[in-house]
Design an enzyme around this catalytic site. Structure first.
Site, PDB file in Angstrom:
ATOM      1  N   CYS A  95       0.820  -1.012   0.033  1.00 18.29           N
ATOM      2  CA  CYS A  95      -0.062   0.077   0.057  1.00 18.29           C
ATOM      3  C   CYS A  95       0.870   1.131   0.020  1.00 18.29           C
ATOM      4  CB  CYS A  95      -1.027  -0.010   1.205  1.00 18.29           C
ATOM      5  SG  CYS A  95      -2.433   1.068   1.007  1.00 18.29           S
ATOM      6  N   HIS A 215      -3.337  -5.844   1.211  1.00 16.78           N
ATOM      7  CA  HIS A 215      -2.782  -6.002   2.446  1.00 16.78           C
ATOM      8  C   HIS A 215      -2.774  -7.670   2.961  1.00 16.78           C
ATOM      9  CE1 HIS A 215      -2.382  -1.794   3.896  1.00 16.78           C
ATOM     10  NE2 HIS A 215      -3.177  -1.766   3.243  1.00 16.78           N
ATOM     11  N   GLU A 217      -1.008  -8.973   5.132  1.00 17.20           N
ATOM     12  CA  GLU A 217      -0.637  -8.887   6.492  1.00 17.20           C
ATOM     13  C   GLU A 217      -2.095  -8.854   7.529  1.00 17.20           C
ATOM     14  OE1 GLU A 217      -0.668  -4.485   5.690  1.00 17.20           O
ATOM     15  OE2 GLU A 217      -0.194  -6.258   4.728  1.00 17.20           O
TER      16      GLU A 217
END
Length: 248
Positions: A95, A215, A217
């Protein structure tokens, strides 16, 4: 270095550092938070790590444009960063981290050939979508299936001229593309920002600098995912980070 040490780089305005730290740790890395000032004051050194992870967020408030100030703060270390890359070690930008890598020109040997500009919807897009691996350079263990991932950005639309797009295709540098839940290339809302060719992420020519808007994560565990994907054996993040670990 016997263990695989990972730097989670941060500055004012970054976020998701903890999710990145924990995902890297659970995948087998030995992660460590490193503030940009730690590098500036020579308390920590880029060469001491196997992987650099630049997380998302709104570094320096995204003033000027997203990632520009963070990139400017990193520019004094560009020689060390290039040596890091040339040694085969990995840099991941997610990002805002992708925006930073773009500002630094790390996908094209220092040339800024692409831009991450405002979403076609002209608004912040925050929800789940799907991506699919689109390169044979790296992370081949992901296969050809679609993976659910969250996105959260205002400036994530990949834009470049036709010559650069041809270069990305010819060099197999498009690592991820947005798809629908069946794995088919589709427009909005599956492509949340209007990126050319549904591009969700790219790499450098060597495949060890990876930038992506989604994302992974944030979805290490299935319960963090949406709908039927919560019934998966593993979250997208676990699959991504374990394959990344084996690639480094």
């Amino acid at each position: 270095m016997d263990s695989k040490r990972a730097m989670v780089l941060r500055m004012e305005g970054t976020n998701n550092e903890e999710e990145a730290f924990l995902s890297l740790k659970r995948a087998g890395f030995e992660p460590e938070y490193v503030h940009i000032n730690d590098l500036a004051r020579k308390r920590k050194f880029i060469d001491d790590y196997n992987l650099m992870f630049i997380p998302g967020g709104f570094s320096a408030g995204d003033y000027i444009r997203a990632g520009a100030i963070f990139a400017a703060r990193l520019r004094p270390f560009l020689s060390d960063i290039n040596k890091f890359i040339d040694s085969g070690r990995f840099i991941i930008g997610v990002c805002n981290g992708f925006q930073v890598l773009t500002e630094l020109g790390l996908f094209f040997n220092g040339d800024r050939k692409i831009a991450l500009t405002v979403n076609e919807s002209n608004r912040f897009e925050c929800r789940f979508t799907y991506i699919r691996l689109s390169t044979k350079k790296v992370l081949s263990g992901l296969g050809n299936r679609p993976f659910q991932v969250p996105v959260a950005h205002l400036e994530g639309r990949v834009y470049c001229d036709n010559k650069t797009l041809d270069e990305l295709i010819e060099n197999d540098q498009i690592i991820f593309r947005y798809v629908d839940n069946n794995g088919n290339y589709s427009g909005y809302p599956w492509n949340p920002n209007g990126s050319i060719m549904n591009i969700a992420g790219i790499t450098n020519d060597s495949g060890n600098v990876i930038g992506m808007m989604p994302h992974p994560e944030r979805v290490y565990y299935p319960y963090q995912m949406s709908g039927n994907e919560r019934n998966s054996d593993k979250g997208t993040g676990e699959i991504f980070f374990r394959i990344l670990y084996n690639s480094t």
